[in-house]
Design a protein around this motif. Structure first.
Motif: not given
Length: 408
Positions: A116-121, A304-305, A314-315, A319-321
Motif C-alpha cells: 500500500s506504500d506504493y499504491g498497490i492494494r 518489496v523488502p 519506490a521504484k 516494478f511490482v505494480q
C-alpha cells in the motif's frame, strides 16, 4: 506448488516450505535498514527461484519503470535461508519473489514493506490471491498468476472403458478408477508422499468435503482419508503413491501406467510434447454433487523488502505494480501455464488455452494455505501428511491416524 521438471528445459520452482519450517521465525537486523546491495540508483536487484523464462517479463517492466536489472535465480530449497542471511548482512534484494505460504513468515519478521506504500492494494484480483499475500491486515505480496490442482485424464483410455464424461463425485471417481484399472495400469494416481507436496495434493479432498486444518480429526477429513484408503484397497491407486512426487505421478501418466492423475498446470508443456497421449483435464470431484471443489492456491508473489534506499523502494514498488498488471498477468500465464489473478484476464487465458480452463474454474474457489493459521500452517501441513501416511500404510485406521497426527 510444483517440483523441478525432468522433461523440459524449464526449472520451475521447488517447494520451499520445508526449509522455512526449520528456520527461525524472526529475522535479525531488519528494521528497514537493510541495503539492496547495488549502488546505482537506477538498478534494481530481483531475486526468485524461477528459471530465466521469466526474465523477458522482468525486462519489459524494467523498461516501463526506467531501470536496469540484476536478476538472481536461487535454487528453491535455499531461498528462505538466503533471505535470512541477506537480512542479517543488510543485502536484501530490491524485489523479492516468495512462494505464497512463505509471505507470512517473512512479513512477520519486518523484512517487507506494505505494498500500500506504493499504491498497490490488489483491486479486482481474486480475494484468495490478496489474502495469500496479506499478513496482519497489510498486503505484502501479489502474484501475477497462480496455480492449483485438477485431474488430467487419458481420453483414449476413457473411450475404451466406455466412460463418456469425467466423474463429478467421489463415487463416480472410484467407480471409474476401478473400470480403468488393468493388470499393467492404475485407474488413478496422486502423490501422498510424506512432505508438504503430499499435503498439497490431499487438500482438495479435505477442503472440498468441509474438512479444516484447524482440527484434522473431524468426520469430514476422516471421510477424505478413507476415500484414498478405499482407492488403494480397490487396487485402483498404487501403494507407491506414498513415495511418488508430483513429477513421478505425471511420469506414470505419460507412460500409460495411470489413467487419471492429480496435478497442476505447470505440467501442461510436458504433456503437450507427448504426441501419442490424448489427454484432457477436469476439476477434482467432491464427495457430494452439492459440494464445491476447493483446492489450494499455489504460485509466487512479488514483494518489496525494506531497504535503506526509499527512492529505490519506490521504484521497486512500481516494478511490482507492473508485474501484476493485467497485461503482464496474461503474459505470465502464457510463459508459466498459470492462471492470471484477475478474473476477467483468467477467463481470457482459459478461452485461448482450453487445457487451462479447468484450472481457471478451480482457482475461483481456491484457498490460500495460510488463510486460517498464518505462520502456523507448516505445523498443520506436517500433521496432515503424517496422518495420510499412517492410514495408507495400514498402521492406523483413518480416524485414529488423524487423531494420532493431531497430537492434542
Amino acid at each position: 506448488m510444483r517440483t523441478a521438471q525432468k522433461r523440459t528445459g524449464r526449472a520451475p520452482k521447488v517447494a520451499v516450505a520445508a526449509a522455512a519450517l526449520i528456520l527461525p521465525a524472526t529475522l535479525t537486523a531488519c528494521g528497514g535498514a537493510a541495503a539492496s546491495g547495488t549502488e546505482s540508483p537506477n538498478t534494481l536487484t530481483v531475486q526468485d527461484y524461477l528459471d530465466p523464462s521469466r526474465d523477458p517479463l522482468y525486462q519489459a517492466c524494467a523498461k516501463e519503470v526506467g531501470v536496469t536489472l540484476v536478476i538472481s535465480h536461487v535454487a528453491g530449497p535455499g531461498l528462505i535461508r538466503k533471505v535470512l542471511q541477506q537480512s542479517s548482512s543488510r543485502t536484501l534484494p530490491d524485489v523479492l519473489m516468495l512462494d505464497n505460504p512463505d509471505v507470512q513468515q517473512i512479513a512477520e519478521s519486518g523484512a517487507l514493506s506494505p505494498l500500500s506504500d506504493y499504491g498497490i492494494r490488489g483491486e479486482g484480483m481474486l480475494p484468495a490471491v490478496v489474502k495469500a499475500g496479506t499478513y496482519a491486515g497489510k498486503l505484502y505480496g501479489l502474484a501475477p498468476a497462480v496455480n492449483t490442482l485438477s485431474i488430467f485424464y487419458n481420453k483414449e483410455m476413457f473411450r475404451a472403458a466406455g466412460i463418456t464424461t469425467p466423474p463429478k463425485t467421489w463415487d463416480d471417481l472410484r467407480a471409474n478408477a476401478k473400470r480403468l484399472t488393468t493388470q499393467d495400469r492404475y485407474g488413478f494416481a496422486m502423490s501422498t508422499i510424506n512432505t508438504y507436496e503430499g499435503t498439497w495434493q490431499f487438500l482438495p479432498f479435505m477442503w472440498g468435503n468441509g474438512g479444516t486444518e484447524q482440527d484434522i480429526t473431524t468426520e469430514e477429513t476422516v471421510q477424505a482419508v478413507q476415500f484414498l484408503v478405499d482407492l488403494q484397497n480397490d487396487g485402483s491407486m498404487s501403494k507407491s503413491s506414498l513415495i511418488w512426487s508430483q513429477d513421478d505421478v505425471i511420469d506414470q501418466f505419460i507412460a500409460g501406467k495411470a489413467a487419471m492423475v492429480v496435478n497442476g498446470p505447470w505440467q501442461i508443456p510436458a504433456l503437450q510434447e507427448q504426441r501419442d497421449v490424448q489427454w484432457g483435464a477436469f476439476t477434482i470431484p467432491t464427495r457430494l454433487p452439492t459440494q464445491t471443489t476447493v483446492a489450494p492456491l499455489g504460485g509466487e508473489v512479488y514483494t518489496v523488502p525494506r531497504t535503506a534506499d526509499r527512492a529505490k523502494m519506490a521504484k521497486a514498488g512500481r516494478f511490482v505494480q507492473c508485474l501484476v498488471s493485467p497485461e503482464q498477468q496474461l503474459q505470465t500465464a502464457k510463459v508459466a501455464q498459470n492462471v492470471p489473478t484477475t478474473p476477467a484476464v483468467a477467463e481470457q487465458a482459459g478461452r485461448s488455452n482450453p487445457a487451462l480452463a479447468p484450472f481457471v474454474t478451480t482457482v475461483q474457489n481456491a484457498r490460500s494455505r495460510t488463510a486460517l493459521l498464518g505462520p502456523d500452517w507448516p505445523k498443520a501441513a506436517t500433521k496432515i501428511y503424517n496422518a495420510v501416511q499412517l492410514a495408507l500404510t495400514g498402521k492406523a485406521a483413518p480416524a485414529e491416524a488423524l487423531r494420532l497426527a493431531q497430537g492434542d
